[in-house]
Design a protein around this motif. Structure first.
Motif, PDB file in Angstrom:
ATOM      1  N   ALA A   1      44.794  42.854   2.393  1.00 23.61           N
ATOM      2  CA  ALA A   1      44.090  43.867   3.319  1.00 23.61           C
ATOM      3  C   ALA A   1      44.632  45.170   3.237  1.00 23.61           C
ATOM      4  CB  ALA A   1      43.853  43.323   4.870  1.00 23.61           C
ATOM      5  N   ALA A   2      46.157  45.129   3.608  1.00 26.10           N
ATOM      6  CA  ALA A   2      47.041  46.368   3.639  1.00 26.10           C
ATOM      7  C   ALA A   2      46.914  47.306   2.504  1.00 26.10           C
ATOM      8  CB  ALA A   2      48.445  46.088   4.239  1.00 26.10           C
ATOM      9  N   LEU A   3      46.916  46.514   1.340  1.00 25.94           N
ATOM     10  CA  LEU A   3      47.089  47.204   0.094  1.00 25.94           C
ATOM     11  C   LEU A   3      45.911  47.531  -0.612  1.00 25.94           C
ATOM     12  CD1 LEU A   3      50.285  45.656  -1.185  1.00 25.94           C
ATOM     13  CD2 LEU A   3      50.045  47.582   0.004  1.00 25.94           C
ATOM     14  N   ASP A   4      44.568  46.949  -0.005  1.00 24.08           N
ATOM     15  CA  ASP A   4      43.341  47.054  -0.669  1.00 24.08           C
ATOM     16  C   ASP A   4      43.449  46.411  -1.940  1.00 24.08           C
ATOM     17  OD1 ASP A   4      40.636  47.555  -0.648  1.00 24.08           O
ATOM     18  OD2 ASP A   4      40.895  49.358  -1.504  1.00 24.08           O
ATOM     19  N   GLU A   5      43.996  45.205  -2.007  1.00 28.54           N
ATOM     20  CA  GLU A   5      44.027  44.737  -3.486  1.00 28.54           C
ATOM     21  C   GLU A   5      43.606  43.261  -3.405  1.00 28.54           C
ATOM     22  OE1 GLU A   5      44.447  44.503  -7.114  1.00 28.54           O
ATOM     23  OE2 GLU A   5      45.756  46.351  -6.459  1.00 28.54           O
ATOM     24  N   GLN A   6      43.043  42.962  -4.386  1.00 24.28           N
ATOM     25  CA  GLN A   6      42.047  41.584  -4.398  1.00 24.28           C
ATOM     26  C   GLN A   6      43.328  40.304  -4.646  1.00 24.28           C
ATOM     27  OE1 GLN A   6      39.324  41.783  -7.472  1.00 24.28           O
ATOM     28  NE2 GLN A   6      37.772  42.546  -6.027  1.00 24.28           N
ATOM     29  N   LEU A   7      43.131  39.283  -3.993  1.00 25.60           N
ATOM     30  CA  LEU A   7      43.959  38.028  -3.900  1.00 25.60           C
ATOM     31  C   LEU A   7      44.119  37.567  -5.532  1.00 25.60           C
ATOM     32  CD1 LEU A   7      43.420  36.009  -0.987  1.00 25.60           C
ATOM     33  CD2 LEU A   7      45.322  37.165  -1.329  1.00 25.60           C
ATOM     34  N   PHE A   8      43.359  37.527  -6.225  1.00 23.43           N
ATOM     35  CA  PHE A   8      43.546  37.132  -7.561  1.00 23.43           C
ATOM     36  C   PHE A   8      44.422  38.193  -8.458  1.00 23.43           C
ATOM     37  CE2 PHE A   8      39.863  39.655  -8.689  1.00 23.43           C
ATOM     38  CZ  PHE A   8      40.018  40.224  -9.867  1.00 23.43           C
ATOM     39  N   ARG A   9      44.536  39.184  -8.121  1.00 22.69           N
ATOM     40  CA  ARG A   9      45.358  40.157  -8.673  1.00 22.69           C
ATOM     41  C   ARG A   9      46.771  40.156  -7.975  1.00 22.69           C
ATOM     42  NH1 ARG A   9      42.421  44.188 -11.834  1.00 22.69           N
ATOM     43  NH2 ARG A   9      40.147  43.703 -11.494  1.00 22.69           N
ATOM     44  N   LEU A  10      46.806  39.899  -6.800  1.00 24.12           N
ATOM     45  CA  LEU A  10      48.307  39.803  -5.904  1.00 24.12           C
ATOM     46  C   LEU A  10      49.136  38.869  -6.154  1.00 24.12           C
ATOM     47  CD1 LEU A  10      49.270  42.037  -3.761  1.00 24.12           C
ATOM     48  CD2 LEU A  10      48.114  40.826  -2.132  1.00 24.12           C
ATOM     49  N   LEU A  11      48.425  37.571  -6.104  1.00 22.04           N
ATOM     50  CA  LEU A  11      49.126  36.442  -6.185  1.00 22.04           C
ATOM     51  C   LEU A  11      50.164  36.353  -7.280  1.00 22.04           C
ATOM     52  CD1 LEU A  11      46.542  33.680  -4.738  1.00 22.04           C
ATOM     53  CD2 LEU A  11      48.681  34.824  -3.359  1.00 22.04           C
ATOM     54  N   PRO A  12      49.692  36.720  -8.441  1.00 22.34           N
ATOM     55  CA  PRO A  12      50.342  36.568  -9.560  1.00 22.34           C
ATOM     56  C   PRO A  12      51.731  37.565  -9.590  1.00 22.34           C
ATOM     57  CG  PRO A  12      48.406  36.772 -10.369  1.00 22.34           C
ATOM     58  CD  PRO A  12      48.327  36.798  -8.753  1.00 22.34           C
ATOM     59  N   VAL A  13      51.575  38.750  -8.844  1.00 24.12           N
ATOM     60  CA  VAL A  13      52.472  39.741  -8.654  1.00 24.12           C
ATOM     61  C   VAL A  13      53.492  39.186  -7.705  1.00 24.12           C
ATOM     62  CG1 VAL A  13      52.988  41.999  -7.727  1.00 24.12           C
ATOM     63  CG2 VAL A  13      50.827  41.688  -9.115  1.00 24.12           C
TER      64      VAL A  13
ATOM     65  N   LEU B   1      57.631  38.442  -8.585  1.00 22.59           N
ATOM     66  CA  LEU B   1      58.701  39.127  -7.563  1.00 22.59           C
ATOM     67  C   LEU B   1      59.430  37.814  -6.993  1.00 22.59           C
ATOM     68  CD1 LEU B   1      56.732  42.044  -5.732  1.00 22.59           C
ATOM     69  CD2 LEU B   1      58.432  41.951  -7.732  1.00 22.59           C
ATOM     70  N   VAL B   2      58.691  36.753  -6.570  1.00 24.34           N
ATOM     71  CA  VAL B   2      59.743  35.712  -6.040  1.00 24.34           C
ATOM     72  C   VAL B   2      60.704  35.061  -7.202  1.00 24.34           C
ATOM     73  CG1 VAL B   2      59.595  33.200  -5.240  1.00 24.34           C
ATOM     74  CG2 VAL B   2      57.831  35.017  -4.341  1.00 24.34           C
ATOM     75  N   GLU B   3      60.065  34.958  -8.263  1.00 20.97           N
ATOM     76  CA  GLU B   3      60.723  34.445  -9.612  1.00 20.97           C
ATOM     77  C   GLU B   3      61.875  35.228  -9.731  1.00 20.97           C
ATOM     78  OE1 GLU B   3      57.958  33.812 -12.552  1.00 20.97           O
ATOM     79  OE2 GLU B   3      57.002  32.091 -11.560  1.00 20.97           O
ATOM     80  N   THR B   4      61.903  36.289  -9.585  1.00 21.38           N
ATOM     81  CA  THR B   4      63.041  37.441 -10.301  1.00 21.38           C
ATOM     82  C   THR B   4      63.868  37.682  -8.755  1.00 21.38           C
ATOM     83  OG1 THR B   4      61.475  39.382  -9.479  1.00 21.38           O
ATOM     84  CG2 THR B   4      61.728  38.717 -11.755  1.00 21.38           C
ATOM     85  N   GLY B   5      63.488  37.230  -7.604  1.00 25.84           N
ATOM     86  CA  GLY B   5      64.369  37.028  -6.569  1.00 25.84           C
ATOM     87  C   GLY B   5      64.294  38.371  -5.714  1.00 25.84           C
TER      88      GLY B   5
END
Length: 64
Positions: free
Chosen positions: A32-44, A48-52
């Motif tokens: 909601a805050a970034l106006d980005e769809q979940l299916f695009r946001l979740l892989p990002v 970011l979690v995987e790289t710490g």
């Protein structure tokens, strides 16, 4: 070097900056805050979690 690559996309930069400023957010809140769809946001977020760069605790993401 992986963390630099993880921040190469504009969406990744926005997620990281948002969490750095706000502290924590759920995927829905980020969407909601970034106006980005979940299916695009979740892989990002996953990358970011995987790289710490961010952590996931339950359903919330936080910047490290």
């Amino acid at each position: 070097m992986d963390s630099v690559r993880a921040l190469s996309s504009p969406t990744a930069k926005l997620v990281y900056l948002y969490l750095s400023e706000r502290g924590a957010a759920t995927a829905d809140e980020l969407s909601a805050a970034l106006d980005e769809q979940l299916f695009r946001l979740l892989p990002v977020c996953r990358r970011l979690v995987e790289t710490g760069l961010i952590e996931q605790r339950g359903d919330r993401y936080t910047a490290v």
